[in-house]
Design a protein around this motif. Structure first.
Motif, mmCIF file in Angstrom:
data_model
loop_
_atom_site.group_PDB
_atom_site.id
_atom_site.type_symbol
_atom_site.label_atom_id
_atom_site.label_comp_id
_atom_site.label_asym_id
_atom_site.label_seq_id
_atom_site.Cartn_x
_atom_site.Cartn_y
_atom_site.Cartn_z
ATOM 1 N N SER A 50 2.258 -0.919 -10.722
ATOM 2 C CA SER A 50 2.610 -1.380 -9.382
ATOM 3 C C SER A 50 3.892 -2.205 -9.408
ATOM 4 C CB SER A 50 1.463 -2.218 -8.804
ATOM 5 O OG SER A 50 1.220 -3.344 -9.637
ATOM 6 N N TRP A 51 4.401 -2.513 -8.245
ATOM 7 C CA TRP A 51 5.692 -3.186 -8.142
ATOM 8 C C TRP A 51 5.702 -4.533 -8.851
ATOM 9 C CZ3 TRP A 51 6.340 -7.905 -5.639
ATOM 10 C CH2 TRP A 51 5.243 -8.337 -4.876
ATOM 11 N N ASN A 52 4.579 -5.225 -8.860
ATOM 12 C CA ASN A 52 4.548 -6.545 -9.498
ATOM 13 C C ASN A 52 3.898 -6.525 -10.878
ATOM 14 O OD1 ASN A 52 1.904 -6.120 -8.826
ATOM 15 N ND2 ASN A 52 1.635 -8.014 -7.683
ATOM 16 N N GLY A 53 3.559 -5.338 -11.360
ATOM 17 C CA GLY A 53 2.959 -5.220 -12.683
ATOM 18 C C GLY A 53 1.485 -5.554 -12.737
ATOM 19 N N GLY A 54 0.894 -5.855 -11.587
ATOM 20 C CA GLY A 54 -0.496 -6.292 -11.589
ATOM 21 C C GLY A 54 -1.517 -5.188 -11.656
ATOM 22 N N SER A 55 -1.080 -3.974 -11.478
ATOM 23 C CA SER A 55 -1.993 -2.832 -11.470
ATOM 24 C C SER A 55 -1.376 -1.704 -12.278
ATOM 25 C CB SER A 55 -2.241 -2.383 -10.031
ATOM 26 O OG SER A 55 -3.076 -1.242 -9.982
ATOM 27 N N THR A 56 -2.166 -1.123 -13.173
ATOM 28 C CA THR A 56 -1.682 -0.011 -13.987
ATOM 29 C C THR A 56 -2.752 1.080 -14.045
ATOM 30 O OG1 THR A 56 -2.557 -0.999 -16.023
ATOM 31 C CG2 THR A 56 -0.267 -1.492 -15.472
ATOM 32 N N MET A 57 -2.318 2.261 -14.354
ATOM 33 C CA MET A 57 -3.257 3.352 -14.581
ATOM 34 C C MET A 57 -2.654 4.353 -15.541
ATOM 35 S SD MET A 57 -3.147 5.591 -11.073
ATOM 36 C CE MET A 57 -4.268 6.832 -11.708
ATOM 37 N N TYR A 58 -3.516 5.143 -16.158
ATOM 38 C CA TYR A 58 -3.091 6.070 -17.197
ATOM 39 C C TYR A 58 -3.785 7.409 -17.028
ATOM 40 C CZ TYR A 58 -1.549 1.715 -19.308
ATOM 41 O OH TYR A 58 -0.942 0.509 -19.529
ATOM 42 N N LEU A 103 0.309 -2.613 -3.534
ATOM 43 C CA LEU A 103 -0.281 -3.635 -4.397
ATOM 44 C C LEU A 103 -0.984 -3.039 -5.608
ATOM 45 C CD1 LEU A 103 -1.720 -6.228 -1.866
ATOM 46 C CD2 LEU A 103 0.256 -6.478 -3.383
ATOM 47 N N ARG A 104 -1.562 -1.847 -5.405
ATOM 48 C CA ARG A 104 -2.307 -1.243 -6.495
ATOM 49 C C ARG A 104 -1.890 0.216 -6.676
ATOM 50 N NH1 ARG A 104 -6.098 -4.015 -8.638
ATOM 51 N NH2 ARG A 104 -6.972 -2.168 -9.636
ATOM 52 N N VAL A 105 -1.895 0.655 -7.913
ATOM 53 C CA VAL A 105 -1.701 2.079 -8.168
ATOM 54 C C VAL A 105 -3.044 2.774 -7.947
ATOM 55 C CG1 VAL A 105 0.228 1.763 -9.742
ATOM 56 C CG2 VAL A 105 -2.110 1.723 -10.642
ATOM 57 N N GLY A 106 -2.958 4.073 -7.703
ATOM 58 C CA GLY A 106 -4.178 4.835 -7.440
ATOM 59 C C GLY A 106 -3.967 6.298 -7.771
ATOM 60 N N ASP A 107 -4.912 7.107 -7.352
ATOM 61 C CA ASP A 107 -4.841 8.527 -7.695
ATOM 62 C C ASP A 107 -3.572 9.189 -7.164
ATOM 63 O OD1 ASP A 107 -8.424 9.227 -7.505
ATOM 64 O OD2 ASP A 107 -7.151 8.549 -9.161
ATOM 65 N N TYR A 108 -3.034 8.674 -6.070
ATOM 66 C CA TYR A 108 -1.807 9.261 -5.530
ATOM 67 C C TYR A 108 -0.660 9.151 -6.539
ATOM 68 C CZ TYR A 108 -1.396 4.324 -4.265
ATOM 69 O OH TYR A 108 -1.393 2.960 -4.282
ATOM 70 N N ASN A 109 -0.733 8.217 -7.448
ATOM 71 C CA ASN A 109 0.331 8.062 -8.441
ATOM 72 C C ASN A 109 0.408 9.226 -9.417
ATOM 73 O OD1 ASN A 109 -0.214 4.924 -7.779
ATOM 74 N ND2 ASN A 109 1.894 5.265 -8.383
ATOM 75 N N ARG A 110 -0.626 10.036 -9.460
ATOM 76 C CA ARG A 110 -0.603 11.208 -10.343
ATOM 77 C C ARG A 110 0.245 12.333 -9.741
ATOM 78 N NH1 ARG A 110 -4.987 10.456 -13.896
ATOM 79 N NH2 ARG A 110 -6.498 8.931 -13.130
ATOM 80 N N ASN A 111 0.575 12.206 -8.493
ATOM 81 C CA ASN A 111 1.282 13.252 -7.752
ATOM 82 C C ASN A 111 2.781 13.033 -7.840
ATOM 83 O OD1 ASN A 111 2.314 15.064 -5.914
ATOM 84 N ND2 ASN A 111 0.889 14.528 -4.289
ATOM 85 N N ARG A 112 3.500 14.014 -8.340
ATOM 86 C CA ARG A 112 4.957 13.883 -8.479
ATOM 87 C C ARG A 112 5.629 13.648 -7.132
ATOM 88 N NH1 ARG A 112 4.046 18.522 -11.674
ATOM 89 N NH2 ARG A 112 4.985 19.842 -10.075
ATOM 90 N N ASP A 113 5.018 14.120 -6.063
ATOM 91 C CA ASP A 113 5.631 13.981 -4.743
ATOM 92 C C ASP A 113 5.656 12.544 -4.254
ATOM 93 O OD1 ASP A 113 4.243 17.117 -3.520
ATOM 94 O OD2 ASP A 113 6.063 16.683 -4.668
#
Length: 128
Positions: A50-58, A103-113
């Motif tokens: 996320s923008w502030n580094g507070g949320s990550t996903m892999y 604020l948080r990353v989520g499943d949408y972050n898996r989408n290149r679009d």
């Protein structure tokens, strides 16, 4: 503009840290992602922050080996890769989310679009 670096040729079990420098946009407002593309395969999601580094996903297959981080003061995002395997061989790309201040990353972050700016990629080759 994004510039990825840090790739190279390593042996299985080694570590690498990729870096991505950003310019031209207020970097700290936007979430960032890393993707990779192996020969003959589609570009796939690796990690997001996320923008502030507070949320990550892999990506599920990479949890525990890869770590994404960022330093907004330096306009940098990093991908620490440990215990590398031959199947990690790919060109690695960093990318910036389209929408700021999530604020948080989520499943949408898996989408290149969900990303609109991409770096040129850095090659990682892992030999067995």
């Amino acid at each position: 503009q994004l510039q990825a670096s840090g790739g190279g040729l390593v042996q299985a079990g080694d570590s690498l840290r990729l870096s991505c420098s950003a310019s031209g946009r207020t970097f700290s407002y936007y979430g960032m992602g890393w993707f990779r593309q192996a020969p003959g395969k589609e570009r796939e999601f690796v990690a997001a922050i996320s923008w502030n580094g507070g949320s990550t996903m892999y990506a599920d297959s990479l949890k525990g080996r890869f770590t994404i981080s960022r330093d907004n003061a330096k306009n940098m995002v990093y991908l620490q890769m440990n215990s590398l395997k031959p199947e990690d061989t790919a060109v690695y790309y960093c990318a910036t989310e389209k929408n700021p201040y999530r604020l948080r990353v989520g499943d949408y972050n898996r989408n290149r679009d969900e990303y609109d700016y991409w770096g040129q990629g850095t090659q990682v080759t892992v030999s067995s």
